[in-house]
Each structure stands twice: as structure tokens, then as C-alpha cells.
Design a protein around this motif. Structure first.
Motif, PDB file in Angstrom:
ATOM      1  N   SER A   1     -14.433   1.595  -2.690  1.00 18.11           N
ATOM      2  CA  SER A   1     -14.626   1.175  -4.077  1.00 18.11           C
ATOM      3  C   SER A   1     -13.765  -0.047  -4.416  1.00 18.11           C
ATOM      4  O   SER A   1     -13.972  -0.697  -5.436  1.00 18.11           O
ATOM      5  N   THR A   2     -12.795  -0.380  -3.552  1.00 15.75           N
ATOM      6  CA  THR A   2     -11.957  -1.558  -3.826  1.00 15.75           C
ATOM      7  C   THR A   2     -12.437  -2.800  -3.061  1.00 15.75           C
ATOM      8  O   THR A   2     -11.819  -3.858  -3.141  1.00 15.75           O
TER       9      THR A   2
ATOM     10  N   GLU B   1     -11.789  11.189   4.900  1.00 14.95           N
ATOM     11  CA  GLU B   1     -13.015  10.653   4.294  1.00 14.95           C
ATOM     12  C   GLU B   1     -12.795  10.249   2.832  1.00 14.95           C
ATOM     13  O   GLU B   1     -13.304   9.229   2.376  1.00 14.95           O
ATOM     14  N   ALA B   2     -11.996  11.066   2.108  1.00 10.35           N
ATOM     15  CA  ALA B   2     -11.751  10.768   0.691  1.00 10.35           C
ATOM     16  C   ALA B   2     -11.039   9.417   0.551  1.00 10.35           C
ATOM     17  O   ALA B   2     -11.373   8.613  -0.331  1.00 10.35           O
ATOM     18  N   ALA B   3     -10.084   9.151   1.461  1.00  9.51           N
ATOM     19  CA  ALA B   3      -9.356   7.879   1.413  1.00  9.51           C
ATOM     20  C   ALA B   3     -10.308   6.727   1.725  1.00  9.51           C
ATOM     21  O   ALA B   3     -10.266   5.670   1.085  1.00  9.51           O
ATOM     22  N   LYS B   4     -11.224   6.962   2.707  1.00 10.48           N
ATOM     23  CA  LYS B   4     -12.175   5.898   3.063  1.00 10.48           C
ATOM     24  C   LYS B   4     -13.090   5.566   1.885  1.00 10.48           C
ATOM     25  O   LYS B   4     -13.336   4.397   1.593  1.00 10.48           O
ATOM     26  N   SER B   5     -13.588   6.604   1.194  1.00 10.60           N
ATOM     27  CA  SER B   5     -14.511   6.282   0.094  1.00 10.60           C
ATOM     28  C   SER B   5     -13.770   5.677  -1.082  1.00 10.60           C
ATOM     29  O   SER B   5     -14.321   4.803  -1.765  1.00 10.60           O
ATOM     30  N   SER B   6     -12.507   6.052  -1.270  1.00 11.12           N
ATOM     31  CA  SER B   6     -11.802   5.400  -2.382  1.00 11.12           C
ATOM     32  C   SER B   6     -11.475   3.945  -2.014  1.00 11.12           C
ATOM     33  O   SER B   6     -11.501   3.053  -2.866  1.00 11.12           O
ATOM     34  N   LEU B   7     -11.261   3.708  -0.724  1.00 11.55           N
ATOM     35  CA  LEU B   7     -11.050   2.321  -0.280  1.00 11.55           C
ATOM     36  C   LEU B   7     -12.293   1.470  -0.505  1.00 11.55           C
ATOM     37  O   LEU B   7     -12.214   0.325  -0.956  1.00 11.55           O
TER      38      LEU B   7
ATOM     39  N   ASN C   1       0.862  -1.188   0.000  1.00 11.74           N
ATOM     40  CA  ASN C   1       0.000   0.000   0.000  1.00 11.74           C
ATOM     41  C   ASN C   1       0.895   1.235   0.000  1.00 11.74           C
ATOM     42  O   ASN C   1       1.832   1.316   0.800  1.00 11.74           O
TER      43      ASN C   1
END
Ligand code: NDP
Length: 247
Positions: A206-207, A198-204, A149
Motif C-alpha cells: 500500500s506504500t 504476509e501482513a507486512a507484505k500487503s501493508s508494504l 524503518n
């Protein structure tokens, strides 16, 4: 699952995943000794919660990267409950940063706690488990140890190292009644992941095929399974608990 008469040591059992593991093992009858680094308030809260469940439980403050503290932790289990059947190496930290900016002390701190801490605990517990001819060791790795990561070279190295140690010790102890396995959680809601933007959480999200972060209880179920008698023919394995992320 029945852990009545069994004693478990859970490192970092005062918060997050470790606390859920303590609850799960205690719910099924285990005596529990958990460790924590320094947050006494959280440890007292966990202790009170487990005692309310009727569990036999002890909390021990100590750094998993310090061999004297690790010996004291294992000694507590044997002195208080006469045995050490289950070791869950859960204590862990992150000190994230891109490799070019990562401080050497942040690399060392993560390796010390996550990798050396797991080594020291496995070493101290194996002596006792070999004498008993019985033991279950479950190590917390991570999806990051399997896939890497960005911003986590230290953490990825520690968690990949945990997998290597798990398989190696599994081979050493396979014929002695002691199994050694790892779980590799994906992203689970705990203090460790709360700090993510929050942006990192929502991009996570999606994976993750299951489209949700995991709960500590999701991981505790897998740990309890590997710690149980029913998993007696399973060793050296890495069980992903990640909502399908690692597929
Ligand atoms: P938390 O930060 O919520 O809790 C960490 C626990 O470890 C606390 O009890 C803490 O004690 C203890 N601890 C930290 N350093 C030490 C040390 N040097 N010696 C003894 N105890 C220590 O973490 P999580 O519950 O999120 O994570 C638990 C494990 O699961 C870690 O190994 C982590 O890498 C792994 N994991 C977590 C994931 C996640 O998404 N949350 C995903 C994949 C793996 P204190 O409260 O006193 O500081």
C-alpha cells in the motif's frame, strides 16, 4: 550497453539482486567474478547459470568484512582477467528487531557486512581502478537508508552510511576516471524479503505507488546503467529503484 573486455566484481552475486546483476553484466559481455559468504550450493548454481550463458565467470567464497578475503577477491579479477573495471557492492544482511530488543551482536553484524564490507571492497578496488584511470563503483543502499524503518536501526544505519561513503569516495575519485554511485532499492522479491509475514507484505504494497514489489531485474538494469560508459558523467548519486516509494 557493451561490457565486452570489461571485468566486474559483484559481492554477494550468488543469490537475489547480486545474481541478477551478474546475469545482466554477463549478458552484455562482461567477465564476472562474484563472491558469496557460505552457501556453496547457491554459488554453484549461479556459476553454472552464467557459464551456460557463455560468460567468463569465477566464484570466490569470502566474507566482505574480512580484508584478506576482499584482497583475494580483487586479486582473482586481476589475475584471471587482467583488469577490474566494475565493482558492485551488493553483499548485505538484515538482523531486524526493535531497538530496545536488538542484540549488540546483531547491530555489529549488520554494520560489519553492509558498511565495513563496502568500505573494504571500495578501498581494495580503488587502488586498481586508479592505476587503470578507469572504474565504476555501484553500491547497494536501500530506501531504508533514506527514510528509516521500524525494526531496522542497524540496517538503516548501514545503508545511510553507504550513501555517505558513496558521496565521499565520489569526490575523492571524480577527477581520476572513477565514478561512485549508489542505488536505493525499495522492496524487491528475494530471499531477504521472502521471510516477511504476509501482513507486512500487503501493508508494504500500500506504500508503493506502482503497487507491486520490485524484481531483481529492475535493480540490475539500474546497476548496469551506472556501471556503463554512458553514465560516465554521473557520480555521487543515489538512484531510487522503488516503484515510487521514495517520492
Ligand atoms: P540475499 O539475502 O538474497 O543475498 C545476499 C547475498 O549476499 C548472498 O549471495 C550472500 O551469500 C551474500 N552475503 C551475505 N553476507 C555476506 C558476507 N559477509 N560476505 C560475502 N557475501 C555475503 O539479499 P538480496 O539480494 O535481497 O540483497 C542484496 C543487496 O541489496 C543487499 O545489500 C541488500 O541490503 C540490498 N537491498 C535489498 C532489498 C530487497 O528488498 N531485497 C531492498 C534494498 C536493498 P550466501 O548465499 O553465501 O549467504
Amino acid at each position: 550497453m557493451n561490457f565486452t573486455g570489461k571485468t566486474a566484481v559483484v559481492t554477494g552475486g550468488s543469490r537475489g539482486l547480486g545474481r541478477a546483476v551478474c546475469r545482466k553484466l554477463a549478458e552484455h559481455g562482461a567477465n564476472v567474478v562474484f563472491s558469496y559468504a557460505g552457501n556453496t550450493a547457491a554459488a554453484q548454481e549461479a556459476l553454472a547459470e552464467l557459464e551456460r550463458m557463455g560468460a567468463n565467470v569465477r566464484a570466490v567464497q569470502g566474507n566482505v568484512a574480512d580484508s584478506a578475503a576482499v584482497k583475494a577477491l580483487m586479486d582473482t579479477a586481476v589475475k584471471e582477467f587482467g583488469r577490474l573495471d566494475i565493482l558492485v557492492n551488493n553483499a548485505g544482511i538484515t538482523r531486524d528487531g526493535l531497538v530496545m530488543l536488538m542484540k549488540e551482536e546483531d547491530f555489529d553484524a549488520v554494520i560489519d557486512t553492509n558498511l565495513k564490507g563496502t568500505f573494504l571492497c571500495m578501498k581494495a578496488a580503488s587502488r586498481i581502478m586508479l592505476r587503470q584511470k578507469y572504474g565504476r563503483i555501484v553500491n547497494l543502499s536501500s530506501v531504508v537508508g533514506l527514510h528509516g524503518n521500524a525494526g531496522q536501526v542497524n540496517y538503516a544505519a548501514s545503508k545511510a552510511g553507504v550513501i555517505g561513503m558513496t558521496k565521499s569516495l565520489a569526490k575523492e575519485l571524480a577527477s581520476k576516471g572513477v565514478t561512485v554511485n549508489a542505488v536505493a532499492p525499495g522492496f524487491i522479491t528475494t530471499d531477504m524479503t521472502d521471510g516477511l509475514p504476509e501482513a507486512a507484505k500487503s501493508s508494504l504494497l500500500s506504500t508503493i505507488p506502482m503497487a507491486r514489489l520490485g524484481a531483481p531485474e529492475d535493480v540490475a538494469e539500474a546497476v548496469a546503467f551506472l556501471a556503463g560508459d554512458g553514465a560516465g558523467y554521473i557520480t555521487g548519486q543515489v538512484l531510487g529503484v522503488d516503484g515510487g516509494m521514495g517520492m
